[in-house]
Design a protein around this motif. Sequence first.
Motif, PDB file in Angstrom:
ATOM      1  N   THR A  53     -48.989  15.462  38.654  1.00 33.16           N
ATOM      2  CA  THR A  53     -48.854  16.877  38.995  1.00 33.16           C
ATOM      3  C   THR A  53     -47.395  17.272  39.177  1.00 33.16           C
ATOM      4  O   THR A  53     -46.501  16.418  39.276  1.00 33.16           O
ATOM      5  N   GLN A  54     -47.172  18.587  39.264  1.00 32.60           N
ATOM      6  CA  GLN A  54     -45.820  19.093  39.500  1.00 32.60           C
ATOM      7  C   GLN A  54     -45.275  18.576  40.831  1.00 32.60           C
ATOM      8  O   GLN A  54     -44.077  18.340  40.965  1.00 32.60           O
ATOM      9  N   ALA A  55     -46.148  18.398  41.799  1.00 34.21           N
ATOM     10  CA  ALA A  55     -45.705  17.901  43.111  1.00 34.21           C
ATOM     11  C   ALA A  55     -45.196  16.471  43.031  1.00 34.21           C
ATOM     12  O   ALA A  55     -44.415  16.037  43.884  1.00 34.21           O
ATOM     13  N   ASP A  56     -45.653  15.710  42.026  1.00 33.66           N
ATOM     14  CA  ASP A  56     -45.203  14.329  41.870  1.00 33.66           C
ATOM     15  C   ASP A  56     -43.847  14.237  41.181  1.00 33.66           C
ATOM     16  O   ASP A  56     -43.243  13.156  41.130  1.00 33.66           O
ATOM     17  N   ALA A  57     -43.371  15.366  40.617  1.00 37.26           N
ATOM     18  CA  ALA A  57     -42.142  15.329  39.821  1.00 37.26           C
ATOM     19  C   ALA A  57     -40.941  14.927  40.662  1.00 37.26           C
ATOM     20  O   ALA A  57     -40.021  14.260  40.161  1.00 37.26           O
ATOM     21  N   GLU A  58     -40.932  15.308  41.947  1.00 30.95           N
ATOM     22  CA  GLU A  58     -39.779  14.981  42.783  1.00 30.95           C
ATOM     23  C   GLU A  58     -39.585  13.470  42.878  1.00 30.95           C
ATOM     24  O   GLU A  58     -38.456  12.972  42.778  1.00 30.95           O
ATOM     25  N   ASN A  59     -40.666  12.733  43.059  1.00 34.30           N
ATOM     26  CA  ASN A  59     -40.561  11.281  43.133  1.00 34.30           C
ATOM     27  C   ASN A  59     -40.012  10.707  41.827  1.00 34.30           C
ATOM     28  O   ASN A  59     -39.104   9.859  41.838  1.00 34.30           O
ATOM     29  N   PRO A  91     -50.811  20.447  36.384  1.00 31.00           N
ATOM     30  CA  PRO A  91     -50.407  19.251  35.627  1.00 31.00           C
ATOM     31  C   PRO A  91     -48.915  19.259  35.314  1.00 31.00           C
ATOM     32  O   PRO A  91     -48.336  20.303  34.996  1.00 31.00           O
ATOM     33  N   LEU A  92     -48.291  18.099  35.402  1.00 35.59           N
ATOM     34  CA  LEU A  92     -46.861  17.981  35.126  1.00 35.59           C
ATOM     35  C   LEU A  92     -46.562  18.162  33.639  1.00 35.59           C
ATOM     36  O   LEU A  92     -45.546  18.741  33.251  1.00 35.59           O
ATOM     37  N   ASN A  93     -47.442  17.646  32.790  1.00 33.59           N
ATOM     38  CA  ASN A  93     -47.345  17.831  31.336  1.00 33.59           C
ATOM     39  C   ASN A  93     -46.031  17.322  30.745  1.00 33.59           C
ATOM     40  O   ASN A  93     -45.495  17.895  29.797  1.00 33.59           O
ATOM     41  N   ARG A  94     -45.510  16.247  31.313  1.00 34.98           N
ATOM     42  CA  ARG A  94     -44.311  15.630  30.725  1.00 34.98           C
ATOM     43  C   ARG A  94     -44.661  14.479  29.790  1.00 34.98           C
ATOM     44  O   ARG A  94     -43.840  14.059  28.987  1.00 34.98           O
ATOM     45  N   PHE A  95     -45.868  13.973  29.922  1.00 30.13           N
ATOM     46  CA  PHE A  95     -46.229  12.767  29.180  1.00 30.13           C
ATOM     47  C   PHE A  95     -46.452  13.083  27.702  1.00 30.13           C
ATOM     48  O   PHE A  95     -47.174  14.019  27.348  1.00 30.13           O
ATOM     49  N   ILE A  96     -45.808  12.315  26.853  1.00 30.56           N
ATOM     50  CA  ILE A  96     -46.001  12.395  25.408  1.00 30.56           C
ATOM     51  C   ILE A  96     -46.537  11.050  24.954  1.00 30.56           C
ATOM     52  O   ILE A  96     -45.907  10.006  25.196  1.00 30.56           O
ATOM     53  N   GLU A  97     -47.679  11.070  24.313  1.00 29.50           N
ATOM     54  CA  GLU A  97     -48.284   9.815  23.883  1.00 29.50           C
ATOM     55  C   GLU A  97     -47.347   9.092  22.920  1.00 29.50           C
ATOM     56  O   GLU A  97     -46.912   9.671  21.918  1.00 29.50           O
ATOM     57  N   ASP A 101     -38.203  12.255  39.515  1.00 30.95           N
ATOM     58  CA  ASP A 101     -36.818  12.680  39.282  1.00 30.95           C
ATOM     59  C   ASP A 101     -35.843  11.907  40.164  1.00 30.95           C
ATOM     60  O   ASP A 101     -34.737  11.551  39.719  1.00 30.95           O
ATOM     61  N   ARG A 102     -36.211  11.654  41.395  1.00 32.14           N
ATOM     62  CA  ARG A 102     -35.307  10.917  42.291  1.00 32.14           C
ATOM     63  C   ARG A 102     -35.162   9.469  41.846  1.00 32.14           C
ATOM     64  O   ARG A 102     -34.072   8.883  41.932  1.00 32.14           O
ATOM     65  N   LEU A 103     -36.237   8.866  41.361  1.00 33.36           N
ATOM     66  CA  LEU A 103     -36.136   7.500  40.846  1.00 33.36           C
ATOM     67  C   LEU A 103     -35.242   7.450  39.607  1.00 33.36           C
ATOM     68  O   LEU A 103     -34.431   6.521  39.448  1.00 33.36           O
ATOM     69  N   ARG A 104     -35.395   8.428  38.742  1.00 30.00           N
ATOM     70  CA  ARG A 104     -34.543   8.459  37.550  1.00 30.00           C
ATOM     71  C   ARG A 104     -33.072   8.638  37.919  1.00 30.00           C
ATOM     72  O   ARG A 104     -32.179   8.075  37.272  1.00 30.00           O
ATOM     73  N   ALA A 105     -32.814   9.425  38.989  1.00 33.02           N
ATOM     74  CA  ALA A 105     -31.430   9.639  39.412  1.00 33.02           C
ATOM     75  C   ALA A 105     -30.801   8.352  39.957  1.00 33.02           C
ATOM     76  O   ALA A 105     -29.575   8.153  39.842  1.00 33.02           O
ATOM     77  N   LEU A 106     -31.621   7.473  40.536  1.00 36.81           N
ATOM     78  CA  LEU A 106     -31.097   6.204  41.065  1.00 36.81           C
ATOM     79  C   LEU A 106     -30.856   5.175  39.976  1.00 36.81           C
ATOM     80  O   LEU A 106     -30.112   4.199  40.189  1.00 36.81           O
ATOM     81  N   HIS A 107     -31.457   5.345  38.827  1.00 31.38           N
ATOM     82  CA  HIS A 107     -31.349   4.381  37.733  1.00 31.38           C
ATOM     83  C   HIS A 107     -29.925   4.385  37.167  1.00 31.38           C
ATOM     84  O   HIS A 107     -29.397   5.428  36.774  1.00 31.38           O
ATOM     85  N   ARG A 108     -29.291   3.194  37.128  1.00 32.65           N
ATOM     86  CA  ARG A 108     -27.898   3.072  36.684  1.00 32.65           C
ATOM     87  C   ARG A 108     -27.783   2.622  35.226  1.00 32.65           C
ATOM     88  O   ARG A 108     -26.670   2.495  34.714  1.00 32.65           O
TER      89      ARG A 108
END
Length: 543
Positions: free
Chosen positions: A496-502, A409-415, A504-511
């Motif tokens: 999941t941890q494997a989904d984190a790359e997607n 689990p990625l465990n980044r989500f905070i309710e 993170d890359r989207l966040r990096a594109l956000h201006r």
Amino acid sequence: MAYTSSTFAPLRHETYRTIWFASLASNFGGLIQAVGAAWMMTAITSSEDMVALVQTSTALPIMLFSLISGALADNYDRRRIMLTAQSAMLVVSILLTACAILGWVTPGLLLFFTFLIGCGTALNNPSWQASVGDMVPRADLPDAVTLNSMGFNITRSVGPAIGGAIVAAAGAAAAFAVNALSYVALLYVLFRWRPSTPASTLPRETLGSAIFAGMRYVSMSPNLEKILLRGLLFGIGASSIQALLPVVALELVSGGPLTYGFMLGAFGIGAIGGAILSTRLREMFSSETIIRLAFSGFAFSAVIAALSPSAVLTSVGLIVAGACWVSALSLFNIIVQLSTPRWVVGRALSLYQTVTFGGIAGGSWLWGVAADRYGLSNALLMSAAVLLFGVLIGLRFSMPAFASLNLDPLNRFIEPALGLDITPRSGPIVIQVYYQIADDDLAEFMTLMEERRRIRIRDGARNWALMRDLENPGLWTETYHTPTWVEYIRHNQRRTQADAENTDRLRALHRGDGLPHVHRMIERQAIPPVDDVFHKAPIDLHH
């Protein structure tokens, strides 16, 4: 005992080792029972179709009920499910033994009892296979899956021969009695096992929702879809030898129950060899190469069985078939487990079993009918042609690589803190995520969003859409729905941890400033049919 191969590494873990050895005893009895059932059918009917249906009646429940069992395995105590399944099979085996002793067994009744045993197997298997990942570290998981196949085939190499001797000496009833006794050790071990199960913060999914979630996950996972297709073809083609082997022993090599048992033993010896070599094969070859070799080798064995008048030569071919059988099925199972997070692994395995054993059940019936109409040898040759087609289809639907994704689990989500008090069942929930994207980044953004859509829908999102603002073209809005608030939380916890790359890359594109803004809303009609919004009420996720 010292082992030189890492194939045996999972036996270092006490829980896995204890259950594995107990399963050996249970599998041993099951194979003796299978020999007794198949040979009893040849004694009470002359129909080759009915003989082949013995295997169909065992495999068919796995196709019909495994998906339900997988949903149960992901939502309930797997140990209790296995105890229930094993206890039920013990009762059925006792009843079959009694009927055989009393001389009450007819072809229909024999198929009924073997069908019930198949139902127990269908209930047990997803929980057992999903539990393997809880017993051993992820690094040992491929070898643990292979050891499971090896354990079954160790008994296959000895059990059928002894089963044939038992049937020849004491009749099929004795074989059924041995099977009933074989459940005792596994029941004892499961009763003493106390797995540590993390407490869930969310209510269980309903059975229908859980089944749908599993099917949705697999349908949005291209790797799993390829495994299902190849598993189906292998099941159809490879079912011929095991379904028709009693008739092969009787007609093509002029043998009896001992010959049949020894031929099954040869199949089991080949399977043990294939399991021992599996780790080395995975190091040397790609998964697609191994699967092509398995399809081709089994086709070669079917041709030998069709044309050989010698029990010895046919047995040599069966050694090759056994090695190919365990290589293919264990590899399918390994890739399913490595491609699936723990929350849905039982359902993914059950879908794989449904398709593969559906192919085995349908193929067993198909080759039985073909043998009746076109002759036994021609039916085996037809099955070889199906297996060779399975090799060719790999040119279009090749197997995924062995690379293991991190599916923890990625465990980044905070309710989030809400300004409106709602119940877990409140909904529908509408989510909007805003991105500010530069023109130079649009091609990469669209590629990432294509993957994002698959991840969202796979994890439970509905009505996903991507919209671009007409007045501010740099502003993009990702939107999706979940039926309730608790399903929104469940959707985020599945990341999941494997989904984190997607992500993170989207966040990096956000201006824009900070992270992309997430807007959460509850959908309301002008006159809602049910008012489930309450003020100053705490959220109880188990309500």
